[in-house]
Motif scaffolding. Structure first.
Motif, PDB file in Angstrom:
ATOM      1  N   ASP A  42       7.028 -58.365 -26.247  1.00 40.61           N
ATOM      2  CA  ASP A  42       6.064 -58.022 -27.289  1.00 40.61           C
ATOM      3  C   ASP A  42       4.623 -58.012 -26.792  1.00 40.61           C
ATOM      4  O   ASP A  42       3.712 -57.634 -27.530  1.00 40.61           O
ATOM      5  N   LYS A  43       4.422 -58.409 -25.537  1.00 39.05           N
ATOM      6  CA  LYS A  43       3.077 -58.363 -24.950  1.00 39.05           C
ATOM      7  C   LYS A  43       3.141 -57.618 -23.608  1.00 39.05           C
ATOM      8  O   LYS A  43       3.109 -58.232 -22.544  1.00 39.05           O
ATOM      9  N   PRO A  44       3.240 -56.264 -23.649  1.00 37.38           N
ATOM     10  CA  PRO A  44       3.371 -55.499 -22.407  1.00 37.38           C
ATOM     11  C   PRO A  44       2.054 -55.394 -21.647  1.00 37.38           C
ATOM     12  O   PRO A  44       0.990 -55.774 -22.152  1.00 37.38           O
ATOM     13  N   LEU A  45       2.143 -54.825 -20.466  1.00 42.65           N
ATOM     14  CA  LEU A  45       0.961 -54.690 -19.617  1.00 42.65           C
ATOM     15  C   LEU A  45      -0.055 -53.717 -20.210  1.00 42.65           C
ATOM     16  O   LEU A  45      -1.265 -53.937 -20.127  1.00 42.65           O
ATOM     17  N   ALA A  46       0.413 -52.611 -20.809  1.00 43.01           N
ATOM     18  CA  ALA A  46      -0.501 -51.609 -21.373  1.00 43.01           C
ATOM     19  C   ALA A  46       0.207 -50.849 -22.488  1.00 43.01           C
ATOM     20  O   ALA A  46       1.437 -50.773 -22.525  1.00 43.01           O
ATOM     21  N   VAL A  47      -0.599 -50.269 -23.384  1.00 43.15           N
ATOM     22  CA  VAL A  47      -0.043 -49.548 -24.535  1.00 43.15           C
ATOM     23  C   VAL A  47      -0.841 -48.269 -24.791  1.00 43.15           C
ATOM     24  O   VAL A  47      -1.976 -48.122 -24.332  1.00 43.15           O
ATOM     25  N   ALA A  48      -0.217 -47.338 -25.543  1.00 38.90           N
ATOM     26  CA  ALA A  48      -0.891 -46.175 -26.142  1.00 38.90           C
ATOM     27  C   ALA A  48      -1.561 -45.256 -25.112  1.00 38.90           C
ATOM     28  O   ALA A  48      -2.783 -45.225 -24.988  1.00 38.90           O
ATOM     29  N   GLY A  49      -0.738 -44.461 -24.418  1.00 37.59           N
ATOM     30  CA  GLY A  49      -1.266 -43.452 -23.502  1.00 37.59           C
ATOM     31  C   GLY A  49      -0.718 -42.074 -23.840  1.00 37.59           C
ATOM     32  O   GLY A  49      -0.005 -41.898 -24.835  1.00 37.59           O
ATOM     33  N   THR A  50      -1.029 -41.085 -23.020  1.00 33.03           N
ATOM     34  CA  THR A  50      -0.541 -39.719 -23.250  1.00 33.03           C
ATOM     35  C   THR A  50      -0.292 -39.011 -21.920  1.00 33.03           C
ATOM     36  O   THR A  50      -0.927 -39.315 -20.909  1.00 33.03           O
ATOM     37  N   VAL A  51       0.636 -38.051 -21.964  1.00 34.54           N
ATOM     38  CA  VAL A  51       0.865 -37.114 -20.863  1.00 34.54           C
ATOM     39  C   VAL A  51       0.928 -35.723 -21.465  1.00 34.54           C
ATOM     40  O   VAL A  51       1.631 -35.500 -22.456  1.00 34.54           O
ATOM     41  N   GLU A  52       0.214 -34.787 -20.870  1.00 34.34           N
ATOM     42  CA  GLU A  52       0.185 -33.415 -21.388  1.00 34.34           C
ATOM     43  C   GLU A  52       1.230 -32.576 -20.672  1.00 34.34           C
ATOM     44  O   GLU A  52       1.309 -32.566 -19.443  1.00 34.34           O
ATOM     45  N   ILE A  53       2.069 -31.859 -21.464  1.00 34.33           N
ATOM     46  CA  ILE A  53       3.069 -30.961 -20.893  1.00 34.33           C
ATOM     47  C   ILE A  53       3.016 -29.630 -21.636  1.00 34.33           C
ATOM     48  O   ILE A  53       2.263 -29.470 -22.589  1.00 34.33           O
ATOM     49  N   GLU A  54       3.836 -28.678 -21.189  1.00 33.39           N
ATOM     50  CA  GLU A  54       4.015 -27.425 -21.919  1.00 33.39           C
ATOM     51  C   GLU A  54       5.252 -27.542 -22.789  1.00 33.39           C
ATOM     52  O   GLU A  54       6.294 -28.030 -22.336  1.00 33.39           O
ATOM     53  N   ASP A  55       5.163 -27.077 -24.046  1.00 35.90           N
ATOM     54  CA  ASP A  55       6.355 -27.058 -24.880  1.00 35.90           C
ATOM     55  C   ASP A  55       7.169 -25.801 -24.558  1.00 35.90           C
ATOM     56  O   ASP A  55       6.843 -25.035 -23.643  1.00 35.90           O
ATOM     57  N   ASP A  56       8.246 -25.586 -25.318  1.00 36.40           N
ATOM     58  CA  ASP A  56       9.143 -24.473 -25.010  1.00 36.40           C
ATOM     59  C   ASP A  56       8.536 -23.111 -25.292  1.00 36.40           C
ATOM     60  O   ASP A  56       9.080 -22.087 -24.886  1.00 36.40           O
ATOM     61  N   GLY A  89       5.394 -22.499 -24.339  1.00 36.72           N
ATOM     62  CA  GLY A  89       4.317 -22.355 -23.370  1.00 36.72           C
ATOM     63  C   GLY A  89       2.987 -22.914 -23.812  1.00 36.72           C
ATOM     64  O   GLY A  89       1.977 -22.728 -23.132  1.00 36.72           O
ATOM     65  N   HIS A  90       2.961 -23.618 -24.954  1.00 37.64           N
ATOM     66  CA  HIS A  90       1.716 -24.221 -25.436  1.00 37.64           C
ATOM     67  C   HIS A  90       1.590 -25.654 -24.922  1.00 37.64           C
ATOM     68  O   HIS A  90       2.600 -26.331 -24.691  1.00 37.64           O
ATOM     69  N   GLU A  91       0.356 -26.108 -24.774  1.00 37.99           N
ATOM     70  CA  GLU A  91       0.125 -27.478 -24.337  1.00 37.99           C
ATOM     71  C   GLU A  91       0.465 -28.451 -25.478  1.00 37.99           C
ATOM     72  O   GLU A  91       0.156 -28.187 -26.646  1.00 37.99           O
ATOM     73  N   LYS A  92       1.110 -29.560 -25.150  1.00 37.94           N
ATOM     74  CA  LYS A  92       1.384 -30.596 -26.144  1.00 37.94           C
ATOM     75  C   LYS A  92       1.271 -31.954 -25.482  1.00 37.94           C
ATOM     76  O   LYS A  92       1.420 -32.080 -24.253  1.00 37.94           O
ATOM     77  N   LEU A  93       1.006 -32.975 -26.273  1.00 33.98           N
ATOM     78  CA  LEU A  93       0.880 -34.332 -25.765  1.00 33.98           C
ATOM     79  C   LEU A  93       2.148 -35.116 -26.065  1.00 33.98           C
ATOM     80  O   LEU A  93       2.656 -35.097 -27.186  1.00 33.98           O
ATOM     81  N   VAL A  94       2.657 -35.789 -25.048  1.00 35.58           N
ATOM     82  CA  VAL A  94       3.736 -36.759 -25.229  1.00 35.58           C
ATOM     83  C   VAL A  94       3.091 -38.142 -25.182  1.00 35.58           C
ATOM     84  O   VAL A  94       2.427 -38.493 -24.202  1.00 35.58           O
ATOM     85  N   ARG A  95       3.268 -38.893 -26.248  1.00 37.31           N
ATOM     86  CA  ARG A  95       2.640 -40.211 -26.318  1.00 37.31           C
ATOM     87  C   ARG A  95       3.442 -41.236 -25.519  1.00 37.31           C
ATOM     88  O   ARG A  95       4.671 -41.251 -25.564  1.00 37.31           O
ATOM     89  N   ILE A  96       2.724 -42.082 -24.808  1.00 36.21           N
ATOM     90  CA  ILE A  96       3.332 -43.199 -24.086  1.00 36.21           C
ATOM     91  C   ILE A  96       3.153 -44.450 -24.942  1.00 36.21           C
ATOM     92  O   ILE A  96       2.029 -44.824 -25.278  1.00 36.21           O
TER      93      ILE A  96
END
Length: 471
Positions: free
Chosen positions: A95-109, A111-118
């Motif tokens: 319940d106390k991880p090293l880091a939280v709430a990030g993002t990685v940008e990819i292309e969806d199916d 061809g548009h940019e989308k964010l995948v939340r970490i």
């Protein structure tokens, strides 16, 4: 039915020693159970101590993914029994991880940019490895060399909507990790994936321990089909853990899915909480893939597609910058398209190719000493020698030995006349306005000259010969 996918990625960090002891992590070519100590074997009275470099690597990843690092994180004991986990619990973070709430940008199916939340990243130790004895035996062997290897687990939100998006996400994440220098992607087992998948309105299924990006896509594709078929037949999707059988391309049921309370988490009493948020400011990140892609386009004037390809692997990007001085656009085309394709065909790494040889080849092409077709032949000769373990012969030497220097008009004029004379139907088709006939005739001349002639110049000469009846 909307597909919902989230991933849990386990990355073996490239530290020299294990997460809680001083045993070497370089175990793959050594005998089983030779990289062990009382700590990674979980013997009574053995006390763990955190590997500082593993924490720094975790923070490096967190900063690259724009994550928040809490003031305090904490290790916990995750209690469950596996034969390759000798102390019957895993030291991880809950319940106390090293880091939280990030993002990685990819292309969806589309061809548009989308964010995948970490959702989070946290540190934990790897268990050992079971070696199943074949031939009908009723026992397995246990190798504890891997036990205690530092893992960084990266958990996403369920933001991916297809197996293809999941694979693109993994490719993007792997590139970032390689740029950061925190793991060795060429090592077997260095990145493993647990994939969670459900169809909207049905139960979630977890597919465990997939060891390749292609395997993730195949496993998820199978699961989409399996779950849709169940729902069409009026059956329910059961919440469970499944294994992916890569050889058959299917998943099989392993057990019902555990709940968090089954693991009986509690704080690890032998390790103090981590207070490392103030370390983040001192971490210097290298130029990451997106920044390098944008710089390549601005500095070298290359296309977006070439920039993406070249920066998808830090070794390939470094190689390109070593040869770009000859002609950046020409170098991008030959490295990203021709060279990379030839390497993939031979299952070779870019590290096996001398940059000086490619600079020499690009020089021959830029000065039009050889044609593109002859350049491909020279490249293949050179790579074939490298693949055999022979010295890589220089492009100039290969060109001279094979007689692949660009032919002049006086050399191939008789060949043009011979091809025209041998193909009267193609000549008539060209005169009738069929442009493909000219391409055919040019191709026949190219074959006779072994690619040494310039196809554009050939087209002009062939058409002139036909138009003036010089046969």
């Amino acid at each position: 039915m909307k597909t919902i996918i989230g991933l849990e990625i386990h990355v073996q960090l490239a530290t020299a020693t294990k997460l809680f002891c001083g045993c070497s992590t370089d175990y793959r070519d050594d005998e089983p159970n030779t990289h062990c100590c009382p700590i990674c074997l979980g013997l009574p009275g053995a006390l763990p101590r955190v590997n500082r470099r593993a924490v720094e690597y975790g923070l490096r990843v967190a900063k690259a993914l724009n994550m928040q690092v809490p003031e305090e994180s904490e290790f916990a004991r995750k209690n469950y029994f596996y034969p390759d986990l000798p102390k019957a619990y895993q030291i991880t973070q809950y319940d106390k991880p090293l880091a939280v709430a990030g993002t990685v940008e990819i292309e969806d199916d589309e061809g548009h940019e989308k964010l995948v939340r970490i959702t989070r990243v946290h540190l934990e130790e790897d268990p050992g490895r079971l070696v199943h004895v074949t031939g009908g035996s009723k026992y397995s062997l246990v190798d504890y060399n891997r036990s205690g290897i530092p893992l960084l687990e990266i958990v996403t939100e369920p933001d991916m909507r297809s197996p293809q998006e999941a694979r693109r996400f993994l490719n993007k994440l792997r590139t970032v990790l390689e740029y950061l220098g925190v793991f060795d992607g060429d090592r077997e087992g260095s990145l493993r994936v647990d994939a969670n998948i459900s169809l909207e309105g049905s139960e979630r299924v977890e597919v465990k321990n997939i060891s390749s990006y292609k395997g993730v896509e195949k496993a998820l594709t199978f699961e989409v089909t399996r779950q849709k078929n169940l729902l069409r037949r009026g059956q329910k999707v059961t919440r469970e853990t499944r294994h992916f059988m890569e050889g058959r391309g299917i998943t099989t049921s392993a057990r019902s899915k555990e709940e968090e309370h089954d693991y009986r988490y509690f704080p690890e009493p032998d390790l103090r909480p981590l207070r490392v948020a103030d370390w983040v400011a001192a971490i210097d990140l290298p130029e990451l893939p997106v920044a390098r892609k944008n710089r390549f386009m601005a500095e070298y004037g290359i296309s977006l597609n070439h920039a993406r390809t070249l920066t998808g692997d830090p070794k390939l990007a470094d190689f390109y910058e070593e040869v770009a001085e000859i002609d950046p656009v020409l170098a991008a085309t030959w490295v990203a398209d021709t060279l990379l394709g030839e390497l993939n065909y031979r299952d070779m790494d870019i590290a096996a190719v001398p940059p000086g040889h490619i600079r020499e080849l690009l020089g021959l092409l830029k000065t039009e000493t050889i044609t593109d077709a002859a350049g491909v032949q020279v490249l293949r000769e050179m790579l074939d020698a490298c693949a055999r373990g022979s010295p890589c012969e220089s492009p100039v030497a290969i060109m001279k030995r094979e007689g692949l220097g660009k032919a002049t008009g006086s050399e191939y004029a008789p060949i043009v006349q011979g091809v025209i004379a041998a193909n009267p139907q193609a000549v008539e088709d060209y005169r009738a306005g069929k442009k493909g006939a000219l391409n055919y005739l040019v191709g026949q001349v190219m074959k006779e000259t072994r690619g040494r002639a310039d196809p554009r110049e050939l087209g002009r000469i062939v058409s002139e010969c036909i138009d003036t009846d010089r046969v």
